[in-house]
Write a protein that holds these residues in place. Structure first.
Motif, PDB file in Angstrom:
ATOM      1  N   TYR A  78       0.695  -1.212  -0.062  1.00  0.00           N
ATOM      2  CA  TYR A  78      -0.095  -0.117   0.168  1.00  0.00           C
ATOM      3  C   TYR A  78       0.860   1.250  -0.060  1.00  0.00           C
ATOM      4  N   LYS A  79       2.088   1.119   0.670  1.00  0.00           N
ATOM      5  CA  LYS A  79       3.123   2.300   0.393  1.00  0.00           C
ATOM      6  C   LYS A  79       3.552   2.563  -0.849  1.00  0.00           C
ATOM      7  N   GLU A  80       3.810   1.411  -1.413  1.00  0.00           N
ATOM      8  CA  GLU A  80       4.084   1.724  -2.959  1.00  0.00           C
ATOM      9  C   GLU A  80       2.992   2.156  -3.746  1.00  0.00           C
ATOM     10  N   LEU A  81       1.808   1.699  -3.770  1.00  0.00           N
ATOM     11  CA  LEU A  81       0.587   2.174  -4.269  1.00  0.00           C
ATOM     12  C   LEU A  81       0.474   3.683  -4.056  1.00  0.00           C
ATOM     13  N   ALA A  82       0.585   4.101  -2.961  1.00  0.00           N
ATOM     14  CA  ALA A  82       0.173   5.321  -2.457  1.00  0.00           C
ATOM     15  C   ALA A  82       1.336   6.515  -2.974  1.00  0.00           C
ATOM     16  N   GLY A  83       2.491   5.862  -3.219  1.00  0.00           N
ATOM     17  CA  GLY A  83       3.792   6.590  -3.362  1.00  0.00           C
ATOM     18  C   GLY A  83       4.620   7.030  -2.423  1.00  0.00           C
ATOM     19  N   ASP A  84       4.604   6.267  -1.579  1.00  0.00           N
ATOM     20  CA  ASP A  84       5.587   5.912  -0.251  1.00  0.00           C
ATOM     21  C   ASP A  84       5.175   7.098   0.730  1.00  0.00           C
ATOM     22  N   PRO A  85       3.909   7.082   1.245  1.00  0.00           N
ATOM     23  CA  PRO A  85       3.688   8.269   2.359  1.00  0.00           C
ATOM     24  C   PRO A  85       4.056   7.879   3.530  1.00  0.00           C
ATOM     25  N   GLU A  86       4.010   8.627   4.519  1.00  0.00           N
ATOM     26  CA  GLU A  86       4.374   8.241   5.872  1.00  0.00           C
ATOM     27  C   GLU A  86       3.063   7.441   6.228  1.00  0.00           C
TER      28      GLU A  86
END
Length: 115
Positions: A24-32
């Protein structure tokens, strides 16, 4: 009313937060990643995804979380439409929330974040 909606967050039930977060971090562009507990569950907000893990108990499965500027017009619209309030407005760590079942059967959490 649509001007009151600030964002929509997809609720995703997962067995293991640690295992699920990297995708999910990768899908979302590595957010906090923001982690927080709610009742018996552990949650992680990853960009537009709210990952939910742990025993659900009597927790109502929700289609999405909708972030709003003000809960008052939401309550008015829900009442007018004949929606069922599943969880009345209450304070949670990140703001004030309510859960409603719409007349079509869909269930949404509405959250007015803390300022």
């Amino acid at each position: 009313m649509s001007g009151n909606i600030q964002a929509m967050i997809a609720n995703v039930s997962v067995d293991d937060l640690e295992e699920a977060i990297p995708l999910y971090k990768e899908l979302a562009g590595d957010p906090e990643v923001l982690r927080f507990p709610y009742k018996e569950m552990q949650l992680a907000l990853v960009g537009p995804f709210l990952l939910v893990s742990g025993p659900k108990g009597n927790h109502e499965a929700q289609n999405a979380t909708i972030l709003v500027g003000d809960l008052a017009p939401v309550l008015e619209a829900l009442d007018k439409a004949g929606a069922q309030i599943v969880d009345a407005p209450s304070e949670v760590p990140n703001g004030t929330r309510l859960v409603a079942r719409h007349p079509d059967g869909s269930v949404f959490e509405y959250l007015q974040p803390r300022a």
